[in-house]
Design a protein around this motif. Structure first.
Motif, PDB file in Angstrom:
ATOM      1  N   TRP A  72     -79.511 -48.325  45.159  1.00 18.07           N
ATOM      2  CA  TRP A  72     -79.965 -47.685  46.394  1.00 18.07           C
ATOM      3  C   TRP A  72     -79.070 -46.495  46.751  1.00 18.07           C
ATOM      4  O   TRP A  72     -79.552 -45.445  47.193  1.00 18.07           O
ATOM      5  CB  TRP A  72     -79.982 -48.701  47.527  1.00 18.07           C
ATOM      6  N   GLN A  73     -77.761 -46.626  46.556  1.00 19.68           N
ATOM      7  CA  GLN A  73     -76.854 -45.519  46.860  1.00 19.68           C
ATOM      8  C   GLN A  73     -77.107 -44.327  45.936  1.00 19.68           C
ATOM      9  O   GLN A  73     -77.036 -43.179  46.381  1.00 19.68           O
ATOM     10  CB  GLN A  73     -75.404 -46.001  46.737  1.00 19.68           C
ATOM     11  N   PHE A 124     -82.568 -38.563  45.777  1.00 19.91           N
ATOM     12  CA  PHE A 124     -83.496 -38.055  46.789  1.00 19.91           C
ATOM     13  C   PHE A 124     -83.077 -36.680  47.335  1.00 19.91           C
ATOM     14  O   PHE A 124     -83.915 -35.778  47.428  1.00 19.91           O
ATOM     15  CB  PHE A 124     -83.635 -39.065  47.934  1.00 19.91           C
ATOM     16  N   PHE A 148     -79.945 -43.587  44.661  1.00 13.29           N
ATOM     17  CA  PHE A 148     -81.197 -42.975  45.117  1.00 13.29           C
ATOM     18  C   PHE A 148     -80.976 -42.167  46.400  1.00 13.29           C
ATOM     19  O   PHE A 148     -81.409 -41.003  46.507  1.00 13.29           O
ATOM     20  CB  PHE A 148     -82.244 -44.066  45.369  1.00 13.29           C
ATOM     21  N   ALA A 149     -80.305 -42.788  47.377  1.00 12.18           N
ATOM     22  CA  ALA A 149     -80.189 -42.166  48.708  1.00 12.18           C
ATOM     23  C   ALA A 149     -79.220 -40.995  48.728  1.00 12.18           C
ATOM     24  O   ALA A 149     -79.426 -40.028  49.474  1.00 12.18           O
ATOM     25  CB  ALA A 149     -79.765 -43.222  49.733  1.00 12.18           C
ATOM     26  N   LYS A 150     -78.161 -41.063  47.919  1.00 12.93           N
ATOM     27  CA  LYS A 150     -77.116 -40.028  47.986  1.00 12.93           C
ATOM     28  C   LYS A 150     -77.212 -38.996  46.875  1.00 12.93           C
ATOM     29  O   LYS A 150     -76.574 -37.946  46.964  1.00 12.93           O
ATOM     30  CB  LYS A 150     -75.738 -40.683  47.966  1.00 12.93           C
TER      31      LYS A 150
END
Length: 279
Positions: free
Chosen positions: A189-190, A197, A192-194
């Motif tokens: 998730w990190q 994306f 992807f988010a940082k």
């Protein structure tokens, strides 16, 4: 901050400071292009007016710009225009928001979940290959003659650019940056988010701008084709039957202005959100 010093002990020449009141060369070039664009448009309209007034081109088929401007003013100040305008705006807005949302979600799933990509991608490509006009009769049966069928047409046309740009943006990540994130034990998730994306945002905005124009085309063409009661497409259809070409062109001008305003708004959001991108 001190200037760098050369081997001879002298300060190296940096960019020459601008004199008071002087404008940067890039700004002057941009203004020159704006003046050229305005001059080109004005010259084209004056030539069109001259040719139409002298009947060198058929005035019925190519009415002079002054007659189109008068028709445009009559249209926008009439009692019935607001109803048609706002219905089309609502269809475009809902079609775009739904289409862009579905495109973004599908793009994220296709780029991050290999099983979803392998399963759905062939069907999405097959759907995109369909001429969307052939779906109009089905949308009438499913959603009726109201705004829902026009929103569905706009959605069907505009979701693909957002989806494909999201997939491309999420996959175009520098390998060194990925290795760095993994070396820091970043979670999926990190990453992807940082990393993924934010890296995909310029591509996503490019898709959103394209999708907005597609949503406009979808909504107005659907109004034109699906026997609509209201909307700008319906106005074009009415004026076509009445052979009032100047009013048809006046509606086209309104649609063009809407498109310019929509893309300009999206570009402003792009500049505000993706502020780190070089222009």
């Amino acid at each position: 901050m001190a200037h760098p010093v050369s081997h001879a002990g002298r300060r190296e020449a940096g960019p020459a400071p601008l004199a008071a009141g002087a404008k940067p060369a890039g700004g002057r070039a941009r203004h020159t292009h704006v003046y050229l664009a305005i001059g080109l448009g004005v010259g084209f309209l004056l030539l069109w007016e001259f040719l139409s007034q002298r009947a060198i081109i058929e005035p019925v088929l190519f009415p002079p710009p002054t007659k189109i401007a008068a028709g445009w003013w009559m249209l926008v100040t009439s009692d019935f225009f607001a109803k048609h305008f706002w219905i089309t705006m609502m269809e475009i807005a809902l079609g775009f928001l739904l289409g862009a949302g579905i495109g973004l979600l599908l793009g994220i799933l296709l780029a991050t979940v290999p099983a979803v990509r392998l399963t759905l991608y062939p069907y999405i490509i097959a759907f995109q290959a369909l001429p969307k006009v052939v779906l109009a009769p089905l949308f009438i049966i499913w959603f009726g003659f109201g705004p829902a069928s026009k929103i569905a047409t706009a959605l069907a046309i505009c979701f693909f650019p957002v989806m494909i740009n999201t997939v491309v943006g999420l996959q175009l990540v520098e390998e060194n940056a990925l290795k760095l994130m993994r070396s820091l034990r970043a979670s999926r998730w990190q990453v992807f988010a940082k990393l993924r994306f934010p890296n995909a945002l310029p591509h996503i905005f490019a898709g959103l701008k394209t999708s907005l124009t597609f949503a406009m085309i979808g909504a107005i063409v659907a109004e034109f084709l699906i026997a609509a009661d209201n909307g700008l497409g319906r106005l074009v259809q009415i004026y076509q039957l009445q052979i009032q070409v100047h009013l048809m062109i006046a509606v086209v001008v309104i649609v063009s202005v809407l498109g310019i305003l929509g893309v300009t708004l999206m570009d402003m959001l792009d500049r505000r959100i993706v502020f780190w991108r070089e222009r």
